[in-house]
Scaffold this motif. Structure first.
Motif, PDB file in Angstrom:
ATOM      1  N   ILE A 145     -25.117   1.595  11.147  1.00 21.02           N
ATOM      2  CA  ILE A 145     -25.910   0.684  10.316  1.00 21.02           C
ATOM      3  C   ILE A 145     -25.015  -0.266   9.526  1.00 21.02           C
ATOM      4  CG2 ILE A 145     -27.389   0.590   8.255  1.00 21.02           C
ATOM      5  CD1 ILE A 145     -28.807   3.081   9.309  1.00 21.02           C
ATOM      6  N   VAL A 146     -23.974   0.281   8.911  1.00 20.12           N
ATOM      7  CA  VAL A 146     -23.154  -0.499   7.977  1.00 20.12           C
ATOM      8  C   VAL A 146     -22.050  -1.269   8.687  1.00 20.12           C
ATOM      9  CG1 VAL A 146     -21.657  -0.367   5.960  1.00 20.12           C
ATOM     10  CG2 VAL A 146     -23.691   1.097   6.106  1.00 20.12           C
ATOM     11  N   ARG A 147     -21.311  -0.598   9.580  1.00 23.85           N
ATOM     12  CA  ARG A 147     -20.144  -1.228  10.197  1.00 23.85           C
ATOM     13  C   ARG A 147     -20.483  -2.028  11.453  1.00 23.85           C
ATOM     14  NH1 ARG A 147     -17.769  -0.498   5.522  1.00 23.85           N
ATOM     15  NH2 ARG A 147     -17.360   1.703   5.019  1.00 23.85           N
ATOM     16  N   VAL A 148     -21.413  -1.517  12.250  1.00 20.13           N
ATOM     17  CA  VAL A 148     -21.735  -2.188  13.510  1.00 20.13           C
ATOM     18  C   VAL A 148     -22.835  -3.231  13.324  1.00 20.13           C
ATOM     19  CG1 VAL A 148     -22.496  -1.884  15.903  1.00 20.13           C
ATOM     20  CG2 VAL A 148     -21.019  -0.150  14.826  1.00 20.13           C
ATOM     21  N   MET A 149     -23.956  -2.802  12.774  1.00 22.91           N
ATOM     22  CA  MET A 149     -25.093  -3.707  12.616  1.00 22.91           C
ATOM     23  C   MET A 149     -25.012  -4.543  11.338  1.00 22.91           C
ATOM     24  SD  MET A 149     -26.628  -3.126  15.380  1.00 22.91           S
ATOM     25  CE  MET A 149     -28.004  -4.221  15.072  1.00 22.91           C
ATOM     26  N   MET A 207     -26.113  -4.020   8.356  1.00 24.71           N
ATOM     27  CA  MET A 207     -27.397  -4.132   7.679  1.00 24.71           C
ATOM     28  C   MET A 207     -27.215  -4.074   6.170  1.00 24.71           C
ATOM     29  SD  MET A 207     -29.991  -1.830   9.992  1.00 24.71           S
ATOM     30  CE  MET A 207     -30.063  -1.990  11.764  1.00 24.71           C
ATOM     31  N   ALA A 208     -28.277  -4.452   5.479  1.00 28.20           N
ATOM     32  CA  ALA A 208     -28.273  -4.491   4.024  1.00 28.20           C
ATOM     33  C   ALA A 208     -29.636  -4.039   3.519  1.00 28.20           C
ATOM     34  CB  ALA A 208     -27.972  -5.918   3.543  1.00 28.20           C
ATOM     35  N   PRO A 209     -29.763  -3.752   2.228  1.00 27.94           N
ATOM     36  CA  PRO A 209     -31.077  -3.420   1.679  1.00 27.94           C
ATOM     37  C   PRO A 209     -32.121  -4.463   2.070  1.00 27.94           C
ATOM     38  CG  PRO A 209     -29.398  -2.944   0.068  1.00 27.94           C
ATOM     39  CD  PRO A 209     -28.689  -3.617   1.220  1.00 27.94           C
ATOM     40  N   LYS A 210     -33.311  -3.974   2.350  1.00 28.68           N
ATOM     41  CA  LYS A 210     -34.474  -4.742   2.819  1.00 28.68           C
ATOM     42  C   LYS A 210     -34.553  -4.787   4.349  1.00 28.68           C
ATOM     43  CE  LYS A 210     -35.953  -5.886  -1.296  1.00 28.68           C
ATOM     44  NZ  LYS A 210     -37.195  -5.273  -1.852  1.00 28.68           N
ATOM     45  N   ASP A 211     -33.441  -4.496   5.057  1.00 23.57           N
ATOM     46  CA  ASP A 211     -33.511  -4.421   6.515  1.00 23.57           C
ATOM     47  C   ASP A 211     -34.307  -3.184   6.917  1.00 23.57           C
ATOM     48  OD1 ASP A 211     -32.105  -6.732   7.021  1.00 23.57           O
ATOM     49  OD2 ASP A 211     -30.157  -5.720   7.099  1.00 23.57           O
ATOM     50  N   ILE A 236     -34.395  -0.048   4.323  1.00 23.30           N
ATOM     51  CA  ILE A 236     -33.200   0.350   3.570  1.00 23.30           C
ATOM     52  C   ILE A 236     -33.372  -0.067   2.107  1.00 23.30           C
ATOM     53  CG2 ILE A 236     -30.715   0.006   3.299  1.00 23.30           C
ATOM     54  CD1 ILE A 236     -30.575  -0.504   6.305  1.00 23.30           C
ATOM     55  N   THR A 237     -33.198   0.908   1.213  1.00 18.21           N
ATOM     56  CA  THR A 237     -33.329   0.624  -0.215  1.00 18.21           C
ATOM     57  C   THR A 237     -31.983   0.588  -0.929  1.00 18.21           C
ATOM     58  OG1 THR A 237     -33.653   2.985  -0.670  1.00 18.21           O
ATOM     59  CG2 THR A 237     -35.638   1.638  -0.319  1.00 18.21           C
ATOM     60  N   GLU A 238     -31.007   1.336  -0.352  1.00 13.88           N
ATOM     61  CA  GLU A 238     -29.700   1.422  -1.027  1.00 13.88           C
ATOM     62  C   GLU A 238     -28.654   1.871  -0.019  1.00 13.88           C
ATOM     63  OE1 GLU A 238     -27.535   4.086  -4.556  1.00 13.88           O
ATOM     64  OE2 GLU A 238     -29.705   4.234  -4.229  1.00 13.88           O
ATOM     65  N   ILE A 239     -27.423   1.398  -0.206  1.00 11.88           N
ATOM     66  CA  ILE A 239     -26.310   1.837   0.629  1.00 11.88           C
ATOM     67  C   ILE A 239     -25.162   2.237  -0.291  1.00 11.88           C
ATOM     68  CG2 ILE A 239     -24.622   1.187   2.393  1.00 11.88           C
ATOM     69  CD1 ILE A 239     -26.638  -0.823   3.464  1.00 11.88           C
ATOM     70  N   TYR A 284     -29.873   4.966   2.228  1.00 11.81           N
ATOM     71  CA  TYR A 284     -31.134   5.486   1.724  1.00 11.81           C
ATOM     72  C   TYR A 284     -32.268   4.568   2.174  1.00 11.81           C
ATOM     73  CZ  TYR A 284     -28.002   8.176  -1.263  1.00 11.81           C
ATOM     74  OH  TYR A 284     -27.008   9.012  -1.720  1.00 11.81           O
ATOM     75  N   LEU A 285     -33.376   5.201   2.612  1.00 15.51           N
ATOM     76  CA  LEU A 285     -34.490   4.429   3.141  1.00 15.51           C
ATOM     77  C   LEU A 285     -35.817   4.954   2.612  1.00 15.51           C
ATOM     78  CD1 LEU A 285     -32.506   5.495   5.776  1.00 15.51           C
ATOM     79  CD2 LEU A 285     -33.490   3.389   6.672  1.00 15.51           C
TER      80      LEU A 285
END
Length: 250
Positions: free
Chosen positions: A26-30, A32-36, A52-55, A61-62
């Motif tokens: 989610i973080v390194r490849v895609m 993504m950020a909160p709201k995704d 996603i609400t928090e990273i 966290y979702l």
């Protein structure tokens, strides 16, 4: 939309967590950020759309937005048991079989199997195949990720037969003799929720004594059409026939 599998049953919750490999993807490849949004699939075939609400440093966290309404799984569980074939044919069977709805996969050493794996190689290959199954399940939007198990002996397969309601034996001699009814008959008569084990031989086929032993355990011999199929094609034929019978004719 990306799909991630959780090894837990669904429970209504205000927050779900992803870590490890899913976090990295989610973080390194895609990136993504909160709201995704993503899909989360649980091991009881419940899947949800989540935001996603928090990273944090190691956790995503979702929160749940809604349950996925469409049914992606076959109404009956089909496990494919393949006598160890040569090369990367088992990779193909697992990848394409997952896309077609197989519930699980078992590899076993048949009498005509040429491949011989020690425990170390078998465990490494099993890990690779489970990864292939998960990626194929994500791609095809399955609600479960099939599990792959590679057995040390054929006896280990016999020890598992009682866990299934129906035992199908794909036997090329049945096709040569013109037997075309058994597979359709079984598929038509099953009640939803049945557990099926479909056994396929390697390149050399199942030996007569193996077939006899499976029949003694209640196995049903079935031809897969009038043509003789390769070991990597036959499971896909059976799964496609199941999908047609259970999903396209109802």
């Amino acid at each position: 939309m990306q799909r991630y599998f959780l090894e837990e049953a669904y429970q209504p919750n205000t927050r779900f967590e992803l870590s490890g490999e899913a976090f990295h993807h989610i973080v390194r490849v895609m990136r993504m950020a909160p709201k995704d949004q993503v899909y989360l699939a649980f091991n009881d075939q419940v899947s949800i759309r989540a935001e996603i609400t928090e990273i944090s440093e190691d956790t995503v966290y979702l929160s749940e937005l809604e349950k996925e309404k469409s049914q992606k799984e076959l109404p009956n569980n089909i496990t494919i048991a393949s006598g160890y074939p040569k090369g990367d044919k088992l990779d193909w069977i697992v990848q394409k079989g997952t896309e077609l709805g197989a519930h699980g996969f078992i590899g076993f050493p048949a009498k005509t199997s040429i491949v011989k794996w020690d425990a170390k190689k078998r465990n490494k290959r099993q890990e690779r195949l489970n990864k292939i199954a998960q990626e194929a399940a994500e791609q095809s939007h399955r609600q479960i990720a099939p599990q792959v198990e590679l057995l040390e002996s054929q006896q280990a397969l016999f020890d598992r037969l009682s866990a299934y309601d129906v035992l199908l034996i794909a036997y090329e001699e049945s096709a040569k003799q013109g037997e075309l009814a058994n597979l359709a008959k079984v598929f038509q008569e099953l009640t939803d929720g049945s557990r099926i084990l479909a056994i396929f031989g390697p390149e050399g086929g199942l030996a007569p004594e193996e077939v006899e032993a499976f029949v003694e355990k209640g196995g049903i011999l079935c031809g897969l059409g009038p043509r003789i199929l390769r070991t990597e094609t036959a499971p896909l034929y059976l799964l496609s026939a199941a999908s047609y019978q259970w999903e396209l004719t109802h």
